[in-house]
Write a protein that holds these residues in place. Structure first.
Motif, PDB file in Angstrom:
ATOM      1  N   VAL A  77       0.821  -1.206   0.000  1.00 30.52           N
ATOM      2  CA  VAL A  77       0.000   0.000   0.000  1.00 30.52           C
ATOM      3  C   VAL A  77       0.857   1.259   0.000  1.00 30.52           C
ATOM      4  CG1 VAL A  77      -1.639   1.352   1.371  1.00 30.52           C
ATOM      5  CG2 VAL A  77      -1.983  -1.112   1.081  1.00 30.52           C
ATOM      6  N   PHE A  78       1.865   1.292   0.857  1.00 32.02           N
ATOM      7  CA  PHE A  78       2.713   2.486   0.977  1.00 32.02           C
ATOM      8  C   PHE A  78       3.882   2.383  -0.004  1.00 32.02           C
ATOM      9  CE2 PHE A  78       0.548   2.057   5.062  1.00 32.02           C
ATOM     10  CZ  PHE A  78      -0.004   3.323   5.196  1.00 32.02           C
ATOM     11  N   SER A  79       3.545   2.468  -1.291  1.00 32.06           N
ATOM     12  CA  SER A  79       4.533   2.247  -2.342  1.00 32.06           C
ATOM     13  C   SER A  79       5.089   3.539  -2.924  1.00 32.06           C
ATOM     14  CB  SER A  79       3.901   1.446  -3.484  1.00 32.06           C
ATOM     15  OG  SER A  79       2.832   2.183  -4.060  1.00 32.06           O
ATOM     16  N   ALA A  80       4.425   4.661  -2.649  1.00 33.43           N
ATOM     17  CA  ALA A  80       4.825   5.969  -3.190  1.00 33.43           C
ATOM     18  C   ALA A  80       4.745   6.025  -4.710  1.00 33.43           C
ATOM     19  CB  ALA A  80       6.242   6.333  -2.743  1.00 33.43           C
ATOM     20  N   THR A  81       3.990   5.124  -5.311  1.00 38.23           N
ATOM     21  CA  THR A  81       3.777   5.139  -6.762  1.00 38.23           C
ATOM     22  C   THR A  81       2.281   5.264  -7.038  1.00 38.23           C
ATOM     23  OG1 THR A  81       3.669   2.711  -6.830  1.00 38.23           O
ATOM     24  CG2 THR A  81       5.814   3.750  -7.246  1.00 38.23           C
ATOM     25  N   ALA A  82       1.943   5.915  -8.129  1.00 38.43           N
ATOM     26  CA  ALA A  82       0.538   6.140  -8.471  1.00 38.43           C
ATOM     27  C   ALA A  82      -0.121   4.843  -8.930  1.00 38.43           C
ATOM     28  CB  ALA A  82       0.425   7.192  -9.568  1.00 38.43           C
TER      29      ALA A  82
END
Length: 279
Positions: A137-142
């Motif tokens: 979830v916390f991937s920093a990608t759109a």
């Protein structure tokens, strides 16, 4: 009227009309049994084309509503995880405030710092282990969520980004670096307190951005569902059997079928009259 057996015109006419009646009767029975006015391209080619196009639009919209709901699920997972981060940071504020006060022994400061470090470890764990459908979830990608009616003009892509979450990056944007903070002294605790307070505000901002994306996806899902219902109604108008008209036609063709059979039998009896003359 002359009598002959080479060509029985009356019987030919009766047979042709009977064939047409039976074809119409079969078509009406098919409409009544299937509930659909259009059961083949021959029934209404233009109507079938429009209805099939509307059905394809419905399929795309139904899946689009599901796409949006999947996006909502992912973002709600992130929001729930960040809610726990806020709870942990609230406890960290308490510890940092306690450690900032003078008069604590070294052992007491170390105890506060030990709990504080465990909080940071747990925040890091939340960032690295939280997933949705086996995706971090916390991937920093759109992540792009597509809502479409099956056409290029009717396609919208909603991009949602959940920032990375580590002890060095807590909150919205670049986040706050808490990885080097300690509570082992009064001065260090006061510095940590300021950063923790900033991190809480940044997490709140991040949750606000996520909430806005959730609202957008819910709105898109509602619009797609509403459009699908309207298209289904339009398709039904085109394809559904008009039972009032169909039952009326059924009665008509049943009567015509019976009279057609009777007329054909009567026309064929003419040949029998000719045979009687030869006896």
């Amino acid at each position: 009227m002359s009598l002959g057996i080479l060509t029985n015109v009356a019987a030919t006419y009766a047979e042709n009309n009977l064939n047409q009646t039976q074809s119409s009767l079969q078509n009406v029975l098919q409409q009544l049994s299937s509930g659909s006015r259009i059961n083949s391209g021959a029934d209404d080619a233009a109507g079938l084309s429009i209805a099939d196009g509307l059905h394809a639009n419905q399929a795309a919209l139904n899946q689009s509503a599901q796409n949006a709901q999947n996006g909502v699920g992912l973002l709600q997972t992130a929001d729930g995880a960040l809610s726990q981060v806020t709870n942990l940071l609230d406890r960290a504020v308490t510890l940092a405030t306690e450690a900032s006060n003078g008069g604590l022994t070294t052992a007491q400061s170390n105890a506060a710092d030990t709990e504080f470090q465990s909080i940071l470890t747990e925040i890091g764990n939340i960032g690295s282990t939280t997933n949705y459908n086996s995706t971090a979830v916390f991937s920093a990608t759109a992540t792009d969520f597509v809502v479409s009616d099956g056409t290029t003009a009717g396609t919208t892509t909603i991009a949602a980004t959940v920032g990375a979450l580590t002890t060095a990056n807590v909150g919205n944007g670049t986040g706050v670096d808490l990885s080097t903070q300690v509570l082992t002294s009064q001065a260090a605790a006061q510095t940590a307190l300021g950063k923790i307070t900033t991190a809480i505000a940044d997490v709140a901002a991040q949750r606000g951005a996520i909430g806005a994306n959730i609202n957008q996806l819910n709105a898109a899902a509602n619009v797609a569902s509403s459009e699908s219902v309207n298209l289904s109604a339009a398709e039904s108008v085109i394809k559904s059997t008009n039972y009032g008209q169909a039952t009326s036609d059924l009665a008509k063709y049943q009567v015509l079928n019976q009279t057609g059979i009777s007329a054909l039998a009567q026309a064929n009896s003419v040949a029998q009259e000719v045979l009687k003359l030869l006896q």
